[in-house]
Enzyme design. Structure first.
Site, short mmCIF file in Angstrom:
data_model
loop_
_atom_site.label_atom_id
_atom_site.label_comp_id
_atom_site.label_asym_id
_atom_site.label_seq_id
_atom_site.Cartn_x
_atom_site.Cartn_y
_atom_site.Cartn_z
N LYS A 1 4.62 2.18 10.88
CA LYS A 1 4.12 1.10 10.91
C LYS A 1 4.73 0.16 11.92
O LYS A 1 5.99 -0.63 11.46
CB LYS A 1 3.41 0.84 9.63
CG LYS A 1 3.15 -0.65 9.61
CD LYS A 1 2.53 -1.09 8.39
CE LYS A 1 1.85 -1.76 7.92
NZ LYS A 1 1.74 -2.23 6.43
N GLU B 1 2.81 5.17 1.60
CA GLU B 1 2.77 6.11 0.34
C GLU B 1 1.50 7.24 -0.30
O GLU B 1 1.71 8.33 0.05
CB GLU B 1 3.82 6.16 -0.79
CG GLU B 1 5.41 5.77 0.10
CD GLU B 1 5.23 4.25 0.39
OE1 GLU B 1 6.96 3.85 0.04
OE2 GLU B 1 4.67 3.90 0.36
N GLU C 1 -2.79 -8.48 5.93
CA GLU C 1 -2.23 -6.83 6.19
C GLU C 1 -4.16 -6.04 5.89
O GLU C 1 -4.49 -5.40 6.12
CB GLU C 1 -1.62 -6.41 5.88
CG GLU C 1 -0.25 -6.24 6.16
CD GLU C 1 0.49 -5.84 5.76
OE1 GLU C 1 1.32 -4.63 5.85
OE2 GLU C 1 0.81 -6.21 4.26
#
Length: 117
Positions: free
Chosen positions: A98, A73, A21
């Site tokens: 997401k 978050e 990622e």
């Protein structure tokens, strides 16, 4: 109180805890509900008397584009803090979707709400 909404705003951010990622920005979809009093804007027909959703959308896109968080978050907190400081709503709920992270799921998301005391 009244509500200004942005639904389905697509932004791109470097986000995630896994190595795969961290190499490319990912698509996120934002939903924002901003509670405010719209009576003056309704009376004056003046964008300066409301929350300008176009400006909010641009600022959210800018934050996402320039971010490098591990957690949704943390990104959401920066976005919420910006909305509160720059646009002055009474209450904000932000959902960060997401959708492309889990093959087995249509979407994963977090929602955070902040309210002035």
């Amino acid at each position: 109180m009244d509500l200004v909404k942005i639904q389905g705003l697509t932004v791109h951010a470097l986000i995630g805890v896994f190595d795969f990622e961290r190499h490319a920005k990912q698509r996120l979809i934002l939903d924002v509900d901003m509670v405010t009093d719209l009576s003056l804007a309704a009376t004056t027909d003046d964008v300066n008397n409301t929350i300008d959703y176009g400006k909010v959308a641009q600022r959210l896109a800018d934050i996402a584009e320039n971010s490098s968080y591990f957690l949704l978050e943390a990104l959401a907190k920066e976005m919420l803090d910006m909305i509160f400081s720059e646009f002055k709503p009474q209450k904000v709920t932000l959902t960060v979707n997401k959708p492309d992270i889990l093959k087995e799921a249509v979407n994963v998301a977090i929602s955070m709400t902040r309210e002035r005391s």
